[in-house]
Design an enzyme around this catalytic site. Structure first.
Site, PDB file in Angstrom:
ATOM      1  N   ARG A  46       0.845  -1.197   0.000  1.00 44.13           N
ATOM      2  CA  ARG A  46       0.000   0.000   0.000  1.00 44.13           C
ATOM      3  C   ARG A  46       0.882   1.250   0.000  1.00 44.13           C
ATOM      4  NH1 ARG A  46      -3.679  -1.865   5.183  1.00 44.13           N
ATOM      5  NH2 ARG A  46      -4.333  -3.905   4.361  1.00 44.13           N
ATOM      6  N   ASP A  94       0.705   5.386   0.639  1.00 41.03           N
ATOM      7  CA  ASP A  94      -0.161   6.333   1.327  1.00 41.03           C
ATOM      8  C   ASP A  94      -0.701   7.389   0.378  1.00 41.03           C
ATOM      9  OD1 ASP A  94       0.529   4.997   3.654  1.00 41.03           O
ATOM     10  OD2 ASP A  94       2.180   6.367   4.104  1.00 41.03           O
ATOM     11  N   TYR A 109      12.549   2.111  -2.721  1.00 43.77           N
ATOM     12  CA  TYR A 109      11.854   3.388  -2.631  1.00 43.77           C
ATOM     13  C   TYR A 109      12.855   4.523  -2.808  1.00 43.77           C
ATOM     14  CZ  TYR A 109       7.513   1.387  -0.681  1.00 43.77           C
ATOM     15  OH  TYR A 109       6.339   0.698  -0.484  1.00 43.77           O
ATOM     16  N   ARG A 136       9.209   7.390   5.680  1.00 44.24           N
ATOM     17  CA  ARG A 136       8.985   8.822   5.929  1.00 44.24           C
ATOM     18  C   ARG A 136       9.457   9.237   7.322  1.00 44.24           C
ATOM     19  NH1 ARG A 136       2.839   9.538   4.529  1.00 44.24           N
ATOM     20  NH2 ARG A 136       3.252  11.638   5.339  1.00 44.24           N
TER      21      ARG A 136
END
Length: 260
Positions: free
Chosen positions: A57, A59, A117, A212
């Site tokens: 998933r 965000d 990422y 994050r």
């Protein structure tokens, strides 16, 4: 649409700009999601409800350059025809890069061996006009700072402490979970590219908000608000409040998912 006797499993590679979406996963609170948009087009193509499963998933506001999902359907279309159909009817900020048949047991999330990422940070005083939706703008994030030039060398020193296998409980927004919070980061590379600082993460998987929060913690090190050694303390005690702030979503992009 002519249907075949047996359904096939399809592996799909997709790219999207997450700026105007409530994230990947379909949900009742946010009617506009990536999964919801794709399933609506597939339902139109197949003439029946279709449920897709993503590799993970993302965000709200987070982007993807290499998200993977799979779905099962019994259609007479070839993979390239499915790709063309999806790209014809999906919004312009979602693009299907490839469609291929996969083994029956292939699962986009369970079969994944790792992910990459990328987080982009804009450190110039000149606003990122064309990149504003895809970078974390330090001037906007930290208007009180006289200079928005973090100490990248200090950030790199702190990043080394995160490499390897650790319990990242202190670096997730999940308050309670029965699942393991142990993850392995195989690469954490910080590069200076003109007006940007680019941080690349590779690992076997990442917890909710983990990247994050790590970025926010590294930035606090870069601005002298905490020591590099504080990283080790958070890993040891697992207390979220002792880690850094949650960096904005727009700087984050799921770049690739690895399979055998």
């Amino acid at each position: 649409m002519r249907f075949m006797e047996l359904s096939k499993n399809y592996k799909v590679l997709v790219r999207y700009d997450g700026s105007r979406y409530g994230g990947w996963q379909k949900q009742t609170k946010s009617p506009t999601t990536i999964q919801g948009k794709i399933e609506a087009v597939l339902e139109k193509m197949c003439g029946c409800p279709i449920e897709i499963a993503g590799s993970g998933r993302t965000d709200a506001g987070v982007h993807a350059n290499g998200q993977v999902f799979h779905f099962k359907a019994a259609v007479s279309l070839q993979p390239d025809e499915i790709q063309n159909y999806l790209n014809r009817y999906l919004p312009e900020d979602i693009a299907v890069l490839s469609v291929e048949t996969a083994p029956e047991r292939f699962h986009s999330r369970l079969s994944a061996k790792g992910k990459r990422y990328v987080y982009r940070i804009w450190r110039s005083e000149i606003p990122p006009v064309f990149e504003r939706k895809y970078v974390c703008n330090l001037r906007k994030l930290m208007p009180e700072e006289k200079e928005i030039l973090p100490n990248v060398a200090a950030m790199k020193t702190a990043a080394k402490l995160l490499l390897g296998t650790h319990d990242f409980k202190g670096f997730t927004s999940l308050k309670k979970t029965k699942k393991s919070t142990v993850r392995t980061i195989t690469a954490l590379i910080i590069e200076e590219r003109g007006p940007e600082i680019v941080i690349t993460f590779e690992g076997d998987g990442f917890l909710y908000h983990m990247i994050r929060i790590i970025v926010g913690t590294l930035l606090e090190v870069g601005f002298g608000k905490r020591s590099a050694q504080s990283i080790s303390q958070v890993l040891e005690n697992g207390i979220r409040e002792q880690a850094g702030f949650l960096a904005p979503p727009e700087g984050l992009c799921l770049d690739a998912v690895y399979y055998e």
